[in-house]
Each structure stands twice: as C-alpha cells, then as structure tokens.
Motif scaffolding. Structure first.
Motif, PDB file in Angstrom:
ATOM      1  N   UNK A 139     -13.794  -4.285  -2.822  1.00  0.00           N
ATOM      2  CA  UNK A 139     -13.195  -3.885  -1.558  1.00  0.00           C
ATOM      3  C   UNK A 139     -14.230  -3.235  -0.649  1.00  0.00           C
ATOM      4  N   UNK A 140     -14.167  -3.508   0.660  1.00  0.00           N
ATOM      5  CA  UNK A 140     -15.127  -2.912   1.600  1.00  0.00           C
ATOM      6  C   UNK A 140     -14.820  -1.448   1.849  1.00  0.00           C
ATOM      7  N   UNK A 141     -15.767  -0.706   2.389  1.00  0.00           N
ATOM      8  CA  UNK A 141     -15.558   0.739   2.585  1.00  0.00           C
ATOM      9  C   UNK A 141     -14.359   1.062   3.462  1.00  0.00           C
ATOM     10  N   UNK A 142     -14.118   0.262   4.489  1.00  0.00           N
ATOM     11  CA  UNK A 142     -13.008   0.568   5.402  1.00  0.00           C
ATOM     12  C   UNK A 142     -11.647   0.385   4.738  1.00  0.00           C
ATOM     13  N   UNK A 143     -11.590  -0.394   3.655  1.00  0.00           N
ATOM     14  CA  UNK A 143     -10.314  -0.633   2.985  1.00  0.00           C
ATOM     15  C   UNK A 143      -9.813   0.586   2.219  1.00  0.00           C
ATOM     16  N   UNK A 144     -10.661   1.590   2.031  1.00  0.00           N
ATOM     17  CA  UNK A 144     -10.230   2.809   1.345  1.00  0.00           C
ATOM     18  C   UNK A 144      -9.630   3.827   2.316  1.00  0.00           C
ATOM     19  N   UNK A 186       0.841  -1.204   0.000  1.00  0.00           N
ATOM     20  CA  UNK A 186       0.000   0.000   0.000  1.00  0.00           C
ATOM     21  C   UNK A 186       0.873   1.250   0.000  1.00  0.00           C
ATOM     22  N   UNK A 187       1.959   1.231   0.775  1.00  0.00           N
ATOM     23  CA  UNK A 187       2.824   2.401   0.828  1.00  0.00           C
ATOM     24  C   UNK A 187       3.436   2.680  -0.534  1.00  0.00           C
ATOM     25  N   UNK A 188       3.692   1.601  -1.273  1.00  0.00           N
ATOM     26  CA  UNK A 188       4.330   1.778  -2.572  1.00  0.00           C
ATOM     27  C   UNK A 188       3.348   2.217  -3.639  1.00  0.00           C
ATOM     28  N   UNK A 189       2.084   1.775  -3.519  1.00  0.00           N
ATOM     29  CA  UNK A 189       1.139   2.016  -4.602  1.00  0.00           C
ATOM     30  C   UNK A 189       0.047   3.000  -4.261  1.00  0.00           C
ATOM     31  N   UNK A 190      -0.175   3.222  -2.971  1.00  0.00           N
ATOM     32  CA  UNK A 190      -1.246   4.118  -2.570  1.00  0.00           C
ATOM     33  C   UNK A 190      -2.605   3.466  -2.578  1.00  0.00           C
ATOM     34  N   UNK A 191      -2.666   2.148  -2.798  1.00  0.00           N
ATOM     35  CA  UNK A 191      -3.941   1.438  -2.806  1.00  0.00           C
ATOM     36  C   UNK A 191      -3.723  -0.009  -2.430  1.00  0.00           C
ATOM     37  N   UNK A 192      -4.746  -0.631  -1.906  1.00  0.00           N
ATOM     38  CA  UNK A 192      -4.679  -2.047  -1.590  1.00  0.00           C
ATOM     39  C   UNK A 192      -4.812  -2.836  -2.871  1.00  0.00           C
ATOM     40  N   UNK A 193      -4.033  -3.942  -2.972  1.00  0.00           N
ATOM     41  CA  UNK A 193      -4.104  -4.777  -4.152  1.00  0.00           C
ATOM     42  C   UNK A 193      -5.478  -5.399  -4.307  1.00  0.00           C
ATOM     43  N   UNK A 194      -5.739  -5.940  -5.501  1.00  0.00           N
ATOM     44  CA  UNK A 194      -7.041  -6.541  -5.754  1.00  0.00           C
ATOM     45  C   UNK A 194      -7.967  -5.572  -6.435  1.00  0.00           C
ATOM     46  N   UNK A 195      -9.186  -6.008  -6.705  1.00  0.00           N
ATOM     47  CA  UNK A 195     -10.139  -5.179  -7.431  1.00  0.00           C
ATOM     48  C   UNK A 195     -10.874  -4.247  -6.486  1.00  0.00           C
TER      49      UNK A 195
END
Length: 437
Positions: free
Chosen positions: A187-192, A174-183
């Motif tokens: 993704x659930x609301x808390x994952x953003x 996440x630190x490298x990409x700014x987003x959690x992997x996967x589609x």
C-alpha cells in the motif's frame, strides 16, 4: 444472482467433473474441475456466505478487464460442490493456472527467476495493469500472490475482490475494519491516511514493490507487522536497492530506476503504466532470446522429480560467491539455511499435516498469548487469508486481538491444510516458541 452479459446460463454440476479441492481459508474455497464442454480444467471460487455479495462484483470486473494478461472468466457457478454439503452455492468459474503464482514461484525457487523471465513478468504485469486502467478500473491488491502463471510462466492478473472503478472512493470496508483491504506492505503512504480516496497511483506504487519482489525473490519488510509498516512507509521507508544496483546486468539500472519512480512519496509524480511499459518493453527486447533457456532451467528446477533441498546443484566458485549472497538469477545455487536451533528437530522428525493441525488446535490459547509476528505469519498464508479477513486482522491493536481474529476467520474454517500452513509459518517466524511448546 444476476447473469453476466456474455454468459446467459450459469455453470452447474452437470457441466463439471473430476472435482478437486485446491485451496481453502477464511475467504471460502477454490476447487479445480474439468469442464466437459470446453475440455479444460477450470477453477471455481466460492466465498463464504458473509462475503459472497462481493463475488458478482468481482466477476463483473473480471469480465470488463478481459485481456490476455488477466485471468479468463468463463461464467458463474451455481450448484452443490461435491465437498460442500447439500446447500446451493454460487461462485466464479475461471481459468485454472497450473503453475500457481509469482509468490509460489519465488518460494519454490528460494529466490528470483532468471533475468529473462523476471523482465518478462515485469512487462506482462504492466500490460495487464495498463489495460485495467484503460478500462477505468483499479486493482488495489497487486502483489505476488495475485499474479498467476500459466504453463509457460506467463503472467495473468487475478483476485479482483478489491477492484474498484477508478473514480469512486472506497466503500464502507474501511469504516468497518479501520484499514484498507489488501496487503499493507504493498500500500502507498497516502493509503494509511484516514481520509484517503483511492486513485490509479495506488496500483502504480504496488507495481513498484512487486518489481522489487520479482528481482530479489523476497518479501518486503519480512519481520514488520502492520503497525510498523503503517509508521514506516508514510515516513519514506522502502525496500533496499543497494545490492540490486551492484549487479552487472544489462538494463537492470533502468528497472531499479522505474521501481523507485513508482514508489515515490508524491502520488502525482508516479509514472502511468503506459510510461512504465516503455521501460519494460525495452528490457524484454534485450533479454528475449534468453527466455527459452530460462524457462527450461526453471521447469527443471520445479520438476516433481527434483529435490529442492538437495545438494545436486553445482557449488559456486569463489568468484560467484559474492553475487550469490545478493540475488542469484542464473544457477539457483543459494540454498535456504536452517537455523542451528532447528536442525536436529527438522532432520529427525517429519510432522504430518494432521499433527500440525492438532498442534494448532491444542495450543490455541498459548499461541494467542505468545505469537507477536501475526501479520508476518498471515502474509505467509497468502491467498488462504481473504483480503477482507486480512484487513480485519490488520485493524486490531494488539497481537492477541489479531491472533483471535486469525483463528476465528481463517483457521477455524480453513481445515487441515490451512492449519498446517499456519504451523509452518509459525516455525519460520517463531522457532523458539515452537520448540518450547
């Protein structure tokens, strides 16, 4: 590479024959080969050098999660693939699923499967996920393209590249990409949230969205890019259920209620998979007798000798028309409509994959500037876009930046097949742009 506990010897070229390249993209390559000793076809997944360290971790998770509803791991590959040059490669040797995935099934049917198969898929995915959670593992990338199908259309979970021990936080991805992997659509609301640490509730939310896809035959939020989804899901946006609820199918209300409970805003209120299975097992018992006929119907529909776009299927009666305009699980009479602006070009010219790939190469600069639905296009590419590449694309702020990354990490290394798929996705989401070019 360290060896897995139950596989003391790596699988080399001397144990494999009849290699065929079946998939490629920014992630690497997937081959089909014949295992001489086991006398079965196997799949060999080989990642690019920069993402290969994750390969062994994925294999360990597959081994730990071994059950009838998870893709079978046969061992680690080490050798030089016939199509991969002369350098030594490492990969995962696993079960080959001839029927593809739930994603490809829905696409080939142009809609959902018959109800008995839909309820069975819901139950089998739940069984696989329940086993995963019982082993203190999370999938974190549950979506239609990661649910594979055997010859009898039974479901098995696949792609454990993002699988994590449930007590751990995300690593530096996440630190490298700014987003959690996967589609992002699953993704659930808390994952953003920037401070999010994954829990089992992540998978339960994704399961709810997956159930919606199975019973509707559609992708959620088809025209929304990452920024719109990241804004809407935390705000409470979910796929619509009103048309599903209107259908008179035994037990369907229970399934709709389950999917809505799975995707509730508060993670602590989502039911564990053990509770989900009580619902899906009951639904499957109601429709179990219809599975043989449903399987025969789908097999006939997917037969290579059948024309998926012909008019050989019976036209609906007036009484059927309203139901067919929502979801048709029985007769598959609803056909995909081609926009009038595209009909002439579609009917008069068949474009080869080589021509499509040339178009993608020649128009690179123009496409980078003009394509706006980048994430929708990437979603159509399915497993051709590795989750890590998908996350990098998601993290970019503008459509131009997203397109540059898509070219760099997927199209450049993907070959003719991936570029042809990209062309088709562009035709779907940007028909006017394609016609003008």
């Amino acid at each position: 590479m360290a060896l897995l506990s139950r596989n003391t010897e790596p699988i080399g070229n001397e144990r494999l024959e009849k290699w065929v390249s079946v998939d490629s993209g920014g992630f690497g390559h997937v081959y089909k080969a014949r295992h001489k000793e086991l006398c079965i076809d196997v799949a060999i997944k080989i990642l690019r050098d920069d993402v290969r360290p994750a390969l062994y971790e994925e294999a360990k998770n597959m081994e730990k999660a071994s059950c009838p509803f998870v893709l079978t791991l046969y061992g680690m590959y080490q050798g030089c693939p016939p199509f991969g040059g002369t350098s030594m490669q490492q990969g995962i040797v696993m079960e080959f699923m001839e029927r593809g995935s739930v994603h490809s099934l829905l696409k080939d049917l142009s809609g959902p499967p018959p109800w008995p198969l839909a309820f069975r898929l819901a139950h089998q995915v739940g069984l696989g996920m329940n086993f995963l959670h019982s082993m203190d593992l999370m999938h974190q990338d549950l979506k239609p393209s990661n649910v594979l199908l055997d010859d009898n259309l039974n479901a098995k979970l696949a792609d454990f590249g993002l699988c994590r021990v449930s007590t751990s936080a995300l690593n530096s991805s996440r630190e490298a990409t700014g987003a959690i992997g996967g589609s992002h659509k699953y993704m659930p609301p808390e994952a953003f949230e920037a401070s999010y640490k994954p829990t089992r509730a992540f998978d339960i939310y994704s399961y709810g969205i997956l159930l919606w896809c199975i019973v509707t035959g559609k992708e959620p939020y088809p025209m929304a890019d990452y920024s719109l989804v990241a804004l809407g899901i935390p705000r409470g946006d979910r796929p619509p259920c009103d048309k599903i609820e209107q259908m008179n199918v035994e037990g369907l209300k229970q399934l709709v209620d389950l999917m809505q409970r799975c995707w509730v805003q508060n993670p602590s209120e989502r039911p564990p998979f053990k509770e989900c299975l009580k619902v899906t097992e009951n639904l499957l018992s109601m429709h179990k007798k219809g599975i043989p006929n449903a399987f025969l119907e789908v097999s006939t529909r997917l037969s290579p000798t059948s024309n998926q776009h012909s008019n050989c299927f019976p036209h609906p009666t007036p009484e059927q028309t309203q139901a067919n305009d929502t979801v048709d699980h029985v007769r598959f009479t609803k056909m995909k409509v081609i926009p009038s602006s595209m009909q002439d070009s579609v009917s008069t010219k068949i474009i080869s994959n080589a021509e499509k790939a040339k178009f993608v190469d020649d128009k690179r600069a123009a496409l980078i500037q003009k394509v706006s639905e980048v994430m929708a296009v990437a979603e159509d590419l399915g497993n051709m876009v590795h989750p890590e590449a998908y996350a990098v694309i998601n993290a970019k702020g503008t459509s131009q930046e997203k397109m540059r990354v898509l070219y760099q990490r997927v199209l450049t290394s993907g070959g003719e097949k991936v570029k042809a798929a990209f062309y088709d996705a562009l035709r779907n989401h940007h028909p006017a742009l394609m016609d003008s070019d």
